[in-house]
Design an enzyme around this catalytic site. Structure first.
Site, short mmCIF file in Angstrom:
data_model
loop_
_atom_site.label_atom_id
_atom_site.label_comp_id
_atom_site.label_asym_id
_atom_site.label_seq_id
_atom_site.Cartn_x
_atom_site.Cartn_y
_atom_site.Cartn_z
N ARG A 211 0.88 16.67 19.30
CA ARG A 211 2.25 16.50 18.78
C ARG A 211 2.21 16.27 17.26
NH1 ARG A 211 6.00 11.26 20.64
NH2 ARG A 211 7.62 11.50 19.07
N ASN A 262 1.13 1.48 17.98
CA ASN A 262 1.36 2.23 19.22
C ASN A 262 1.31 3.76 19.07
OD1 ASN A 262 3.74 2.33 17.83
ND2 ASN A 262 5.05 1.85 19.57
N LYS A 285 -1.54 1.68 4.83
CA LYS A 285 -2.13 0.43 5.34
C LYS A 285 -2.30 0.64 6.83
CE LYS A 285 -3.02 -3.86 6.61
NZ LYS A 285 -3.32 -3.52 8.01
N GLY A 339 7.54 -4.49 13.86
CA GLY A 339 8.49 -5.47 14.39
C GLY A 339 9.59 -5.81 13.39
N THR A 342 8.74 -8.66 10.76
CA THR A 342 7.88 -8.19 9.66
C THR A 342 8.68 -7.26 8.75
OG1 THR A 342 6.14 -8.14 11.31
CG2 THR A 342 5.57 -7.26 9.16
N GLU A 358 11.55 1.45 10.36
CA GLU A 358 11.83 1.67 11.78
C GLU A 358 11.34 0.43 12.50
OE1 GLU A 358 9.50 4.58 13.84
OE2 GLU A 358 10.30 3.74 15.69
N ARG A 391 6.69 0.70 23.33
CA ARG A 391 7.33 1.68 22.45
C ARG A 391 8.67 1.10 22.02
NH1 ARG A 391 9.04 4.89 26.12
NH2 ARG A 391 9.70 6.56 24.75
N CYS A 392 9.03 1.34 20.77
CA CYS A 392 10.30 0.77 20.32
C CYS A 392 11.47 1.40 21.08
CB CYS A 392 10.45 0.93 18.81
SG CYS A 392 10.29 2.62 18.29
N GLU A 485 12.69 -8.32 22.99
CA GLU A 485 11.93 -7.11 23.36
C GLU A 485 10.65 -7.53 24.05
OE1 GLU A 485 11.12 -3.59 20.64
OE2 GLU A 485 11.23 -5.26 19.27
N ARG A 545 12.27 9.11 20.65
CA ARG A 545 12.36 9.53 19.24
C ARG A 545 12.37 11.05 19.13
NH1 ARG A 545 7.30 9.55 15.90
NH2 ARG A 545 6.52 8.75 17.87
O1 G3H Z 1 7.53 2.86 19.01
C1 G3H Z 1 8.33 3.55 18.40
C2 G3H Z 1 8.25 5.00 18.44
O2 G3H Z 1 8.93 5.55 17.35
C3 G3H Z 1 8.74 5.55 19.74
O3 G3H Z 1 8.49 6.90 19.78
O4 G3H Z 1 10.10 7.61 21.54
O5 G3H Z 1 8.21 9.08 20.87
O6 G3H Z 1 7.80 7.00 22.17
P1 G3H Z 1 8.66 7.69 21.18
#
Ligand code: G3H
Length: 590
Positions: A211, A262, A285, A339, A342, A358, A391-392, A485, A545
């Site tokens: 990807r 992640n 970083k 997070g 942060t 993000e 994952r967010c 979360e 996302r």
């Molecule tokens: O953890 C945050 C990511 O931007 C989530 O991406 O929806 O592809 O898992 P994703």
């Protein structure tokens, strides 16, 4: 016969074909299945088992150690009547050079940081160890960069940026495309590193690498097709056509990219590639979990021949380096994923520079009584539990209408009990969480909810940082899990009496990343979507996302700015306009 090692070969020493065996492989330390697809050995080494060239292979049920460059033999047995014949065919195992060795990013499994085109050691001579989430053993050793190292990176980046911005767009695109190809060529090695570092299962790790290559290519393609704008003054009241405004986008300068653990490759590339394409240089970083994967990404750009200083990576603890980096005077913009707390600190310390943040999400699934329950269940389970919910955009709360709550909960329970729990190398659905502290945090949320009256749908189970998938029913707004979360495999369900109640709860959250609505009535779903204060709403699908060119933005505490190919190209650049003044009016005539 020459070939790569297949797991069925028995290792033999060249001298005298003596069978040579390393100590038995502890199942927990080295799950063997992970080694069956490719043998770029240095990424598979474990220091406790000796030199870097050893790696495990399998013969039937036996696990052994072998190494590349030696003759191996495949044994087959045939039964002829009472006689058993053993056939041996010899194979010379050739070492396919690893990206880690070709790029010189490491020596003896100790990784360097990248500064001004050179892989370097920390000036304070300090090394850090990264521990595998699977067995708590050291998996990699890397540099603890000092402030002085960071300074060197920023200076290199600032110097390189001036000429990088003058590099023709098509040429910048070529570098990006080359880097993408390198990622694909070494996808097995890189994905193995992701598996080792963050316990993402092999299938998902591989898909992250592919990807990412696609994303980089897309950025290159979109980037070369950018164009500016031409404006005349006579559209504004009182003005005539006596000026010409030429609008285009230019680089920001040095961009500090801070990706999360992640998606150490993908969410790093989603910052780096657009930044580079727009003429910026970058200092990355690397996250403490996923640090080597991030170095792999940098090494792809390095191997692609990108000019020195354009891509730099510092490694080290965020707690020691973070403040220094984000407030560095040579930083012109920051792209951060991580997070919310942060992120807020980053924005406070960074001062007046562009930020792309993000941050966290409390993404919901609103299930209406007219939803297709089976498909909602599939989406929610996948949304909540892929990569253990780390994952967010994971589904972190379900609001379900009372009328269908019982059926939904039963369906979710049935599906969740089918999820496999185990090692990432075995492609288990649920794998160890990235840290012990994450598991402890999730358990606290779980207990708080149980004490306040929530009902557990599947039995709670946890062993160290491995948390079995869990569902809590009858969650209410007095419970922490309704707002926080978990970033893990814990799914709270709130039963609601009306859609208004669900909308109110979603909008009461400090976060506003994504939401999903499940309903067979599009008009109703669309009007709810309009009322939700989140950056994106999915109708009849889980939050996510991707695809990576879609816009991705968090509202409220979930972030600042948009991501996604075009949006990131814009975020990584600023508008420049040049206005030409004429002494007379000028109009185009046919
Ligand atoms: O953890 C945050 C990511 O931007 C989530 O991406 O929806 O592809 O898992 P994703």
């Amino acid at each position: 016969m020459v070939g790569y090692l297949s797991p069925i070969f028995i290792p033999l020493m060249e001298q005298g074909n003596m069978a040579f065996q390393m100590p038995s492989i502890p199942r927990q330390a080295s799950p063997n299945k992970s080694f069956s697809s490719s043998f770029q050995c240095s990424s598979f080494t474990r220091t406790e088992h000796g030199p870097t060239r050893w790696f495990p292979c399998r013969l039937g049920n036996q696990a052994r150690w072998t190494r590349l460059g030696i003759r191996c033999c495949e044994t087959t047995t045939t039964k002829m009547g009472r006689e058993t014949r053993v056939h041996e065919s010899f194979t010379t195992i050739e070492s396919k050079p690893t990206l880690a060795s070709v790029s010189k990013m490491q020596q003896d499994n100790t990784y360097f940081f990248l500064c001004n085109g050179e892989w370097s050691a920390s000036s304070q001579g300090k090394l850090l160890k990264e521990y595998s989430p699977c067995d708590a053993q050291v998996c990699y050793t890397y540099q603890s960069c000092s402030n002085e190292n960071a300074d060197r990176c920023f200076h290199a980046a600032a110097t390189a940026q001036a000429s990088w911005a003058k590099t023709p767009l098509w040429k910048r695109a070529e570098y990006l495309k080359k880097a993408a190809k390198i990622l694909v060529n070494y996808k097995d090695e890189i994905s193995q590193c992701i598996v080792n570092e963050i316990a993402k299962n092999t299938r998902s790790a591989l898909s992250e690498v592919v990807r990412t290559a696609d994303l980089i290519e897309y950025v290159a393609e979109q980037g070369i097709r950018q164009s500016g704008e031409l404006m005349y003054p006579d559209s504004f009241p009182g003005h005539v056509r006596n000026q010409l405004c030429l609008v285009h986008r230019v680089a920001l300068g040095v961009v500090l990219c801070i990706p999360p653990f992640n998606y150490p490759i993908n969410l790093c590339a989603s910052k780096v590639a657009p930044a580079l394409m727009m003429g910026n240089s970058v200092v990355i970083k690397a996250p403490s979990h996923g640090v080597i994967s991030c170095l792999y990404l940098a090494s792809a750009f390095h191997m692609a021949g990108i000019p020195r200083g354009v891509v730099n990576v510092v490694t080290g603890k965020g707690s020691e380096l973070g403040d220094y980096l984000v407030s560095h005077p040579l930083v012109d913009a920051i792209s951060f994923t991580g997070g919310t707390s942060t992120g807020k600190k980053v924005s406070t310390k960074a001062g007046m520079i562009p930020l792309q943040l993000e941050l966290g999400g409390k993404d919901c699934a609103i299930v209406l009584e007219d939803a297709d329950l089976q498909s909602s269940i599939r989406s929610i389970v996948s949304g909540a539990f892929s990569y253990n919910g780390q994952r967010c955009t994971a589904v972190k709360i379900v609001y379900v209408m009372e009328q269908v709550a019982e059926d939904l909960v039963n369906g979710l329970k049935e599906q969740v009990q089918k999820l496999s729990v185990g090692y990432p190398q075995d492609n288990a659905d649920i794998t160890p969480l990235v840290s012990q502290s994450s598991a402890e945090y999730i358990e606290k949320l779980f207990q708080d909810a149980i004490q306040k009256g929530a009902k557990q749908v599947v039995p709670w189970k946890r062993k160290d940082n491995l948390v079995w998938p869990s569902i809590l029913d009858h969650v209410n707004q007095h419970m922490r899990v309704a707002w926080e979360e978990p970033f893990g495999p814990l799914l709270p369900i709130v039963r609601v009496e009306s859609e208004t109640q669900a909308i109110e709860m979603v909008n009461k959250s400090d976060m506003g990343l994504q939401a999903s609505i499940f309903s067979s009535n599009m008009e109703r779903a669309m009007s709810i979507a309009d009322l939700l204060q989140t950056g994106t709403v999915h109708l009849n699908g889980q939050p996510a996302r991707g695809p990576d060119h879609f816009p991705f933005q968090g509202w409220k505490d979930s972030g600042i700015g948009s991501q996604g190919v075009l949006y990131s190209l814009q975020a990584m650049s600023k508008v420049k306009s040049i206005v030409v003044h004429f002494t007379r009016e000028t109009y185009t005539c046919n």
